[in-house]
Design an enzyme around this catalytic site. Structure first.
Site, PDB file in Angstrom:
ATOM      1  N   ASP A  32       0.841  -1.197   0.000  1.00  0.00           N
ATOM      2  CA  ASP A  32       0.000   0.000   0.000  1.00  0.00           C
ATOM      3  C   ASP A  32       0.877   1.248   0.000  1.00  0.00           C
ATOM      4  OD1 ASP A  32      -1.918  -1.863   0.248  1.00  0.00           O
ATOM      5  OD2 ASP A  32      -2.760  -1.143   2.145  1.00  0.00           O
ATOM      6  N   ALA A  33       1.967   1.183   0.759  1.00  0.00           N
ATOM      7  CA  ALA A  33       2.830   2.367   0.878  1.00  0.00           C
ATOM      8  C   ALA A  33       3.475   2.689  -0.471  1.00  0.00           C
ATOM      9  CB  ALA A  33       3.903   2.116   1.927  1.00  0.00           C
ATOM     10  N   GLU A  34       3.885   1.648  -1.201  1.00  0.00           N
ATOM     11  CA  GLU A  34       4.488   1.892  -2.515  1.00  0.00           C
ATOM     12  C   GLU A  34       3.459   2.494  -3.466  1.00  0.00           C
ATOM     13  OE1 GLU A  34       7.852  -1.527  -3.086  1.00  0.00           O
ATOM     14  OE2 GLU A  34       5.815  -2.151  -2.688  1.00  0.00           O
ATOM     15  N   SER A  81     -35.981  -4.538 -17.160  1.00  0.00           N
ATOM     16  CA  SER A  81     -35.811  -5.262 -15.898  1.00  0.00           C
ATOM     17  C   SER A  81     -36.114  -6.739 -16.167  1.00  0.00           C
ATOM     18  CB  SER A  81     -36.668  -4.646 -14.809  1.00  0.00           C
ATOM     19  OG  SER A  81     -38.018  -4.809 -15.133  1.00  0.00           O
ATOM     20  N   GLU A 115     -26.236 -16.424 -13.489  1.00  0.00           N
ATOM     21  CA  GLU A 115     -25.407 -15.430 -12.780  1.00  0.00           C
ATOM     22  C   GLU A 115     -26.049 -15.075 -11.446  1.00  0.00           C
ATOM     23  OE1 GLU A 115     -25.527 -12.062 -15.385  1.00  0.00           O
ATOM     24  OE2 GLU A 115     -24.655 -13.159 -17.064  1.00  0.00           O
ATOM     25  N   LYS A 117     -27.630 -12.720  -8.776  1.00  0.00           N
ATOM     26  CA  LYS A 117     -28.327 -11.435  -8.911  1.00  0.00           C
ATOM     27  C   LYS A 117     -27.934 -10.613  -7.691  1.00  0.00           C
ATOM     28  CE  LYS A 117     -32.918  -9.575  -9.994  1.00  0.00           C
ATOM     29  NZ  LYS A 117     -32.899  -8.481  -9.053  1.00  0.00           N
ATOM     30  N   ASP A 119     -27.681  -7.680  -5.231  1.00  0.00           N
ATOM     31  CA  ASP A 119     -28.690  -6.694  -4.870  1.00  0.00           C
ATOM     32  C   ASP A 119     -28.034  -5.317  -4.785  1.00  0.00           C
ATOM     33  OD1 ASP A 119     -31.157  -5.865  -4.278  1.00  0.00           O
ATOM     34  OD2 ASP A 119     -31.166  -6.570  -2.201  1.00  0.00           O
ATOM     35  N   TYR A 230     -21.961  -7.130 -16.316  1.00  0.00           N
ATOM     36  CA  TYR A 230     -22.628  -8.355 -16.759  1.00  0.00           C
ATOM     37  C   TYR A 230     -23.281  -8.294 -18.124  1.00  0.00           C
ATOM     38  CZ  TYR A 230     -26.717  -6.013 -14.679  1.00  0.00           C
ATOM     39  OH  TYR A 230     -27.700  -5.117 -14.340  1.00  0.00           O
ATOM     40  N   LYS A 298     -30.029 -16.644 -18.050  1.00  0.00           N
ATOM     41  CA  LYS A 298     -30.053 -15.993 -19.364  1.00  0.00           C
ATOM     42  C   LYS A 298     -29.818 -17.017 -20.465  1.00  0.00           C
ATOM     43  CE  LYS A 298     -28.163 -11.737 -17.469  1.00  0.00           C
ATOM     44  NZ  LYS A 298     -27.045 -10.809 -17.325  1.00  0.00           N
ATOM     45  N   LYS A 322     -35.956 -15.781  -7.616  1.00  0.00           N
ATOM     46  CA  LYS A 322     -35.855 -15.072  -6.329  1.00  0.00           C
ATOM     47  C   LYS A 322     -36.104 -16.035  -5.167  1.00  0.00           C
ATOM     48  CE  LYS A 322     -36.098 -10.400  -7.426  1.00  0.00           C
ATOM     49  NZ  LYS A 322     -37.234  -9.506  -7.553  1.00  0.00           N
ATOM     50  N   CYS A 416     -23.023   7.946  30.378  1.00  0.00           N
ATOM     51  CA  CYS A 416     -22.276   6.950  29.599  1.00  0.00           C
ATOM     52  C   CYS A 416     -22.165   5.657  30.411  1.00  0.00           C
ATOM     53  CB  CYS A 416     -20.885   7.490  29.276  1.00  0.00           C
ATOM     54  SG  CYS A 416     -19.797   6.256  28.552  1.00  0.00           S
ATOM     55  N   CYS A 419     -18.156   5.309  31.470  1.00  0.00           N
ATOM     56  CA  CYS A 419     -17.427   6.204  32.373  1.00  0.00           C
ATOM     57  C   CYS A 419     -18.354   7.022  33.280  1.00  0.00           C
ATOM     58  CB  CYS A 419     -16.517   7.141  31.593  1.00  0.00           C
ATOM     59  SG  CYS A 419     -17.427   8.388  30.660  1.00  0.00           S
ATOM     60  N   CYS A 434     -20.908  10.646  24.295  1.00  0.00           N
ATOM     61  CA  CYS A 434     -20.381  10.773  25.650  1.00  0.00           C
ATOM     62  C   CYS A 434     -19.412  11.955  25.604  1.00  0.00           C
ATOM     63  CB  CYS A 434     -19.641   9.481  26.028  1.00  0.00           C
ATOM     64  SG  CYS A 434     -18.552   9.675  27.433  1.00  0.00           S
ATOM     65  N   CYS A 439     -12.889   9.060  28.005  1.00  0.00           N
ATOM     66  CA  CYS A 439     -13.685   7.870  28.345  1.00  0.00           C
ATOM     67  C   CYS A 439     -12.937   6.620  27.881  1.00  0.00           C
ATOM     68  CB  CYS A 439     -15.044   7.961  27.655  1.00  0.00           C
ATOM     69  SG  CYS A 439     -16.045   6.476  27.808  1.00  0.00           S
TER      70      CYS A 439
HETATM   71  S1  IVH Z   1     -29.613  -8.652 -16.419  1.00  0.00           S
HETATM   72  C1  IVH Z   1     -32.576  -7.019 -19.359  1.00  0.00           C
HETATM   73  N1  IVH Z   1     -28.002  -9.703 -14.680  1.00  0.00           N
HETATM   74  O1  IVH Z   1     -31.583  -6.989 -11.377  1.00  0.00           O
HETATM   75  C2  IVH Z   1     -31.370  -7.333 -18.552  1.00  0.00           C
HETATM   76  N2  IVH Z   1     -29.490  -8.004 -13.933  1.00  0.00           N
HETATM   77  O2  IVH Z   1     -34.538  -7.220 -11.655  1.00  0.00           O
HETATM   78  C3  IVH Z   1     -31.665  -7.184 -17.136  1.00  0.00           C
HETATM   79  N3  IVH Z   1     -29.275  -7.444 -11.567  1.00  0.00           N
HETATM   80  O3  IVH Z   1     -32.202  -3.983 -12.998  1.00  0.00           O
HETATM   81  C4  IVH Z   1     -30.501  -7.173 -16.313  1.00  0.00           C
HETATM   82  N4  IVH Z   1     -27.650  -8.847 -11.125  1.00  0.00           N
HETATM   83  O4  IVH Z   1     -30.087  -4.130 -11.594  1.00  0.00           O
HETATM   84  C5  IVH Z   1     -28.981  -8.805 -14.874  1.00  0.00           C
HETATM   85  N5  IVH Z   1     -26.520 -10.734 -13.239  1.00  0.00           N
HETATM   86  C6  IVH Z   1     -27.472  -9.817 -13.455  1.00  0.00           C
HETATM   87  C7  IVH Z   1     -27.962  -8.989 -12.432  1.00  0.00           C
HETATM   88  C8  IVH Z   1     -28.983  -8.098 -12.698  1.00  0.00           C
HETATM   89  C9  IVH Z   1     -28.448  -7.919 -10.622  1.00  0.00           C
HETATM   90  C10 IVH Z   1     -30.312  -6.418 -11.320  1.00  0.00           C
HETATM   91  C11 IVH Z   1     -30.316  -5.310 -12.315  1.00  0.00           C
HETATM   92  C12 IVH Z   1     -31.710  -5.263 -12.872  1.00  0.00           C
HETATM   93  C13 IVH Z   1     -32.496  -6.041 -11.879  1.00  0.00           C
HETATM   94  C14 IVH Z   1     -33.656  -6.709 -12.577  1.00  0.00           C
END
Ligand code: IVH
Length: 678
Positions: A32-34, A81, A115, A117, A119, A230, A298, A322, A416, A419, A434, A439
């Protein structure tokens, strides 16, 4: 001048590359220092010659651009989405619907990419001729907001692609990804924040959202944001991509952070395997460092996407699986508080122990007094709790309908718990503090921070030692750490402190005296000063003397330092006990100045030539090439007598035999790593 231009370019390249090794591959080659020394050199160069500064300079990662509002950006195509599936039946129904739209012979050849998902929040990243030029939020899917300045500060996000020069940069590239924070980083931030500025977030996603949408990019720069790429949304000036798997591979090889392919991102050619994987993942996902709310499935063949089209806002070529949120009901037995490093009083709920997702939960954070009021939470209440990210227990809501009248309203204690001094609320702040800066609870937390990795990094020193030494009166201020050696005999008399342990501890303390000024400034625990701010201030002032006399105006001149932070620093240095601590640090021989710039990293592979063949374990060939070149080595395609090593992966071609016939030694990734760290 030409020399300075070249030096700036070399520094930028070295920093971008070492940043990539650190933040994306998690395999740093310099300390990190370098790294800090290189960054400081570039900062000074750019400060003296502003014309040398470029938008993709790593110095821009600290932010500093303050926007008045976010400008709207139209996406190149709608950011759709996803439809949802909640069980295996939903998943198969999705697959059957897509199959009905395709000719049977095409349906039979489908493969699937699965993949995590994560959050977080969608980000749309634009690169022109390999340079990051624009980054936007998703917004309503058609139009997002320009958050380029904030995204530039995200350490793993490449400012230039590709990282090595031998692959051409695409003329235009638009990438969709997810911005997020790791659960541990979120927790750390909340703890510190509760102790410092009091703004805490309810979960990692809110934290990521709040961090991305800051008008002051210097604030985003202080947040541990990450991104994973992605989707290739647009690509020009490069061969077209045939599959999603190719797209992910391409992104990874350009230098984007991509969730490890083959590990957490999987390719299946049979839908039954997808269904099995989805079931198995529910357990697996709990071990991940980030929060996921499911999986995205996908279709791999990108050529079919247009044909399949979408329904409303949801494409037919993908769906999200989900998992149900894990929520349970329990009772709040008590509400207690602990004392943070800066004396902030942090309330938490003591719960009737309950199992959530296989773990027994006993406590849950309540953030601050306002949060308790918002929930209308009383001692004795039934509450719904959730382990966010399967890790941090959170109280979601109280259930007043289940009250029996025995519940008690909680009020902030007046004194506190550690203390006994008064607790006060500063006007305009959420947190209570506090008032006693001596303390012991504050000192213990302060030491814990001082010795931690990002600060003075003293090995073998943690909260246990801090508690013990404060309790015994061995340490009464932060500088006291450097006077512990005077108590060697007493240390040796303590249970569990043998000759070797004490020697190690004292020599770790001694070694930490040489940490650069930025680390020390971070270690002092000045309210609002994190690692980045400390580094910025240190490289500006160079010596601690200059800081002792600095005014709010002086500090506010520095890019990335706002008036609040400046005020906090001046305030800290104005207190007599703090100035005494600095004097005691000086007397003990702690470095109080920035360090001289180092050369561009060590070059353990200088003079060596490598040829790579086969599929390497854990890294792509591109990555291996980056590793070798960064350490001064060369990579060529053809093997000859001059080749120093053949880096050999699985299923090699004819090169392995050729190497053997020429007497060129063969090594694997393990040996390469050993050479790199030599
Ligand atoms: S694909 C049309 N891949 O989930 C393509 N989305 O519910 C849609 N998300 O708005 C996105 N991981 O923010 C895709 N591996 C992933 C994802 C992903 C998280 C989120 C993304 C999207 C929401 C859809």
């Amino acid at each position: 001048m030409i020399d300075l231009t070249q030096r700036a370019a070399a520094l930028r390249q070295a920093l971008n590359y070492h940043g990539y090794l650190y933040h994306v591959l998690d395999a740093p080659q310099i300390s990190d220092a370098e790294y800090d020394a290189l960054l400081n050199e570039l900062r000074r160069l750019e400060a003296d010659h502003p014309e040398l500064q470029t938008p993709d300079s790593p110095t821009q990662r600290v932010g500093g651009w303050v926007a008045e509002r976010f400008v709207k950006v139209r996406h190149p195509q709608p950011m759709l989405s996803l439809s949802n599936a909640f069980n295996a039946g939903d998943l198969r129904a999705w697959r059957d619907r897509t199959l009905r739209l395709l000719p049977p012979e095409v349906g039979q050849t489908l493969t699937y990419v699965v993949e995590p998902k994560i959050d977080g929040l969608t980000v749309v990243l634009h690169y022109d001729n390999g340079r990051f030029v624009l980054g936007a939020t998703r917004g309503d899917g058609l139009e997002g907001e320009d958050i380029t300045a904030n995204l530039r500060t995200v350490r793993g996000l490449p400012l230039t692609v590709p990282l090595t020069g031998d692959r051409p940069a695409p003329a235009r590239l638009v990438v969709r990804g997810e911005a997020y924070v790791n659960v541990a980083d979120f927790q750390r931030f909340n703890q510190l924040s509760a102790a410092q500025e009091a703004r805490t977030y309810a979960n990692p996603r809110n934290f990521a959202a709040g961090s991305l949408r800051q008008l002051d990019s210097a604030i985003s720069a202080q947040r541990p944001l990450r991104v994973w790429a992605y989707q290739v949304v647009a690509l020009e000036g490069a061969p077209a991509l045939a599959t999603q798997w190719d797209a992910l591979t391409y992104l990874r090889d350009l230098g984007f952070p991509v969730i490890p392919l083959g590990e957490h991102v999987r390719l299946f050619d049979d839908f039954d395997q997808v269904v099995d994987y989805v079931a198995a993942w529910e357990e697996q996902r709990q071990a991940l460092p980030y929060e996921t709310d499911g999986l995205v499935i996908k279709i791999n063949q990108l050529a079919l996407y247009e044909e399949l089209g979408f329904v409303g806002k949801e494409p037919r070529w993908a769906t999200a699986y989900k998992y149900p949120a894990r929520e349970v009901i329990t009772r709040v037995l008590d509400i207690q508080v602990n004392v943070g490093r800066t004396g902030s009083i942090n309330p938490f709920a003591v719960l009737e122990p309950v199992a959530v997702g296989g773990v027994i939960v006993r406590n849950a954070t309540l953030h601050n007094a306002d949060y308790i009021a918002e929930l209308d939470l009383r001692i004795g209440d039934r509450v719904a709790i959730k382990r966010a990210g399967e890790v941090i227990p959170q109280v979601l809501r109280s259930l007043p309908e289940l009250r029996d009248g025995a519940e008690r309203v909680w009020t902030m204690p007046e004194k506190c718990p550690v203390c006994g001094e008064p607790i006060q609320r500063t006007a305009g702040e959420v947190a209570y503090y506090c008032v006693n800066s001596a303390c012991p609870a504050q000192l213990v937390r302060g030491i814990e921070h001082f010795v931690s990795r990002g600060a003075m990094d003293i090995e073998g020193f943690g909260i246990r030692q801090a508690e013990l030494f404060v309790q015994l009166g061995f340490i009464t201020d932060l500088a006291g750490i450097y006077y512990l050696h005077e108590r060697k005999a007493e240390l040796l008399a303590l249970e569990g402190f043998g000759e070797k342990k004490v020697a190690n501890l004292l020599s770790a303390i001694e070694a930490s005296k040489e940490r650069p000024l930025g680390r020390l400034l971070n270690a002092l625990g000045i309210r609002g000063v994190g690692a980045v701010g400390a580094e910025t201030i240190a490289s500006h002032f160079g010596r601690i003397e200059a800081l002792l006399t600095a005014t709010v105006d002086d500090l506010s001149q520095i890019g990335g330092v706002g008036p609040v932070l400046a005020g906090s620093v001046v305030d800290w240095f104005s207190h007599a006990p703090n100035r005494r601590t600095i004097e005691r640090l000086r007397a003990a021989g702690v470095r109080l100045a920035a360090e001289a710039p180092a050369a561009v990293g060590p070059q353990p592979l200088a003079g060596l030539t490598f040829v790579i063949t086969g599929t390497l374990e854990g890294v792509s060939r591109e990555e291996a090439k980056i590793l070798i070149e960064g350490a001064g080595g060369k990579v060529t395609d053809a093997i000859s007598k001059k080749t120093s090593y053949l880096l050999l992966g699985a299923n090699p071609g004819s090169k392995a035999a050729k190497a053997a016939s020429l007497g060129v030694p063969t090594i694997g990734m393990d040996e390469l790593r050993r050479l790199l760290s030599a």
